[in-house]
Design an enzyme around this catalytic site. Structure first.
Site, PDB file in Angstrom:
ATOM      1  N   ALA A 178     -43.837 127.105  77.657  1.00  0.00           N
ATOM      2  CA  ALA A 178     -42.741 126.262  77.171  1.00  0.00           C
ATOM      3  C   ALA A 178     -43.335 125.025  76.543  1.00  0.00           C
ATOM      4  O   ALA A 178     -44.436 124.590  76.921  1.00  0.00           O
ATOM      5  CB  ALA A 178     -41.787 125.871  78.308  1.00  0.00           C
ATOM      6  N   VAL A 229     -42.513 121.972  76.926  1.00  0.00           N
ATOM      7  CA  VAL A 229     -42.626 120.825  77.827  1.00  0.00           C
ATOM      8  C   VAL A 229     -43.686 120.995  78.910  1.00  0.00           C
ATOM      9  O   VAL A 229     -43.961 120.052  79.645  1.00  0.00           O
ATOM     10  CB  VAL A 229     -41.275 120.498  78.511  1.00  0.00           C
ATOM     11  CG1 VAL A 229     -40.268 120.003  77.507  1.00  0.00           C
ATOM     12  CG2 VAL A 229     -40.755 121.679  79.296  1.00  0.00           C
ATOM     13  N   TYR A 230     -44.282 122.174  79.033  1.00  0.00           N
ATOM     14  CA  TYR A 230     -45.329 122.341  80.034  1.00  0.00           C
ATOM     15  C   TYR A 230     -46.525 121.476  79.649  1.00  0.00           C
ATOM     16  O   TYR A 230     -47.214 121.727  78.656  1.00  0.00           O
ATOM     17  CB  TYR A 230     -45.752 123.803  80.153  1.00  0.00           C
ATOM     18  CG  TYR A 230     -44.693 124.730  80.717  1.00  0.00           C
ATOM     19  CD1 TYR A 230     -43.526 124.231  81.309  1.00  0.00           C
ATOM     20  CD2 TYR A 230     -44.855 126.107  80.682  1.00  0.00           C
ATOM     21  CE1 TYR A 230     -42.561 125.072  81.823  1.00  0.00           C
ATOM     22  CE2 TYR A 230     -43.901 126.962  81.207  1.00  0.00           C
ATOM     23  CZ  TYR A 230     -42.753 126.441  81.772  1.00  0.00           C
ATOM     24  OH  TYR A 230     -41.796 127.284  82.293  1.00  0.00           O
ATOM     25  N   SER A 231     -46.736 120.439  80.438  1.00  0.00           N
ATOM     26  CA  SER A 231     -47.784 119.441  80.168  1.00  0.00           C
ATOM     27  C   SER A 231     -47.651 118.859  78.758  1.00  0.00           C
ATOM     28  O   SER A 231     -48.646 118.530  78.108  1.00  0.00           O
ATOM     29  CB  SER A 231     -49.187 120.056  80.354  1.00  0.00           C
ATOM     30  OG  SER A 231     -49.351 120.532  81.670  1.00  0.00           O
ATOM     31  N   ARG A 232     -46.381 118.731  78.313  1.00  0.00           N
ATOM     32  CA  ARG A 232     -46.053 118.135  77.017  1.00  0.00           C
ATOM     33  C   ARG A 232     -46.867 118.769  75.875  1.00  0.00           C
ATOM     34  O   ARG A 232     -47.504 118.067  75.089  1.00  0.00           O
ATOM     35  CB  ARG A 232     -46.233 116.622  77.046  1.00  0.00           C
ATOM     36  CG  ARG A 232     -45.273 115.915  77.978  1.00  0.00           C
ATOM     37  CD  ARG A 232     -45.349 114.412  77.867  1.00  0.00           C
ATOM     38  NE  ARG A 232     -44.860 113.932  76.587  1.00  0.00           N
ATOM     39  CZ  ARG A 232     -43.562 113.741  76.281  1.00  0.00           C
ATOM     40  NH1 ARG A 232     -42.627 114.017  77.187  1.00  0.00           N
ATOM     41  NH2 ARG A 232     -43.216 113.280  75.093  1.00  0.00           N
TER      42      ARG A 232
END
Length: 340
Positions: free
Chosen positions: A50, A52-55
């Site tokens: 995704a 947003v995973y660790s931006r």
């Protein structure tokens, strides 16, 4: 490794999917790449991430891994998601055409691919008409940017509405639902599973081990410490120690899992994953390992088949507590009909 079709499509995916939420946060890039290598070696072909995973770091790590391994991209089904904010701009969140256009293009760049196989709405957006989101998905399919559309964390009515709109407007269908689902969290069975079965939507469970609870590493009335997710943060999210420790059902479920694991000579994680992989409408179970050792243990479930008796024991022990109506015995009986 076993395989199934991705929802109602003809695309074949492994029944285990490598989740990458840990990449760039709990797993270094070296460990992340080692996990990807091990997963592919074991026959896995489905990877989920995704934006947003660790931006964005998770997607970037996958992109660098793909770039360094010639030909591997064509052997994989890659899924990602968009919806949550990546910047302070009010239009950098949600399922609007503006945000999803930016989010999808950014994910394509970070992953270094021309097409994302499965693009998912990460959660419902109450501000954006679902018709706008579904039209965006359809346009993205026709533009060749994505192959299939899916959703995550939708409620029953939301998923059913989305499915019907795509049918009546001739849009690209919703092929998957990604919800939280495990032996401790079975509430999607109240309505979502039936929607998925009726609409031929595949279920991709996240948190299949209940945030680590179903591994058996937590004990009753002893708050966890050390290098575990709850050891580092006992109040962490939905798997927080206090509420689950005080619920007798938690320990009833863990006792049943431990009993099956002991008699089968396998880990509690493998038992929990095996039960979940065989639930109705489940296409692929998303693994979320922090270390290579955890992933190796999870991959051991690939050839594990629980007996009917073991499955019944786990299902009965984990039955959610509900009132009589509408999901309890009286509500079910009211909706039932059989031949005279």
């Amino acid at each position: 490794m076993r395989y199934r079709t991705l929802g109602g499509t003809g695309t074949v995916v492994s029944t285990l999917c490598l989740g990458t939420m840990t990449f760039g946060k709990e797993s270094s890039e070296e460990v992340s790449h080692a996990q990807l290598d091990r997963f592919v070696e074991a026959g896995g072909n489905f990877v989920d991430t995704a934006n947003v995973y660790s931006r964005g770091v998770s997607e970037e790590a996958i992109g660098r891994w793909l770039a360094a391994r010639s030909g591997v991209r064509d052997r994989l089904v890659i899924a990602t998601k968009g919806r949550f904010p990546m910047a302070d701009d009010p239009n950098s969140a949600g399922l609007s055409r503006v945000n999803l256009t930016r989010a999808l293009d950014a994910s394509l760049r970070r992953l270094g691919v021309e097409t994302i196989d499965l693009y998912q709405a990460h959660a419902w957006d109450p501000l954006t008409p679902i018709e706008e989101t579904l039209a965006f998905f359809d346009d993205a399919v026709h533009a060749g940017k994505i192959r299939y559309a899916g959703v995550s964390n939708f409620l029953g009515w939301q998923l059913q509405k989305a499915a019907l709109i795509t049918q009546f407007r001739g849009l690209a269908p919703i092929v998957t639902l990604q919800p939280q689902y495990n032996l401790l969290v079975r509430e999607i069975e109240f309505e979502l599973v039936d929607v998925c079965r009726n609409e031929n939507i595949g279920i991709l469970p996240w948190s299949p081990l209940g945030g680590g609870w179903l591994t058996g590493k937590y004990t009753r009335d002893h708050e966890p410490t050390g290098a575990t997710r709850l050891g580092e943060d006992p109040a962490r999210g939905m798997e927080a120690y206090g509420p689950r420790n005080s619920d007798s059902r938690t320990w009833r479920v863990l006792d049943a899992v431990r009993r099956v694991a002991d008699e089968s000579g396998v880990s509690m994680s493998q038992v929990s994953l095996a039960w979940l992989a065989d639930r109705p409408a489940v296409t692929s179970v998303i693994l979320g390992a922090r270390t290579l050792e955890q992933l190796d243990d999870n991959l051991g479930v690939a050839d594990l088949q629980l007996s009917e008796k073991q499955t019944e024991l786990l299902t009965e022990a984990s039955t959610p507590a509900v009132g009589e109506y509408p999901y309890g015995p009286q509500g079910i009986a009211q909706r039932d009909r059989r031949y005279a």
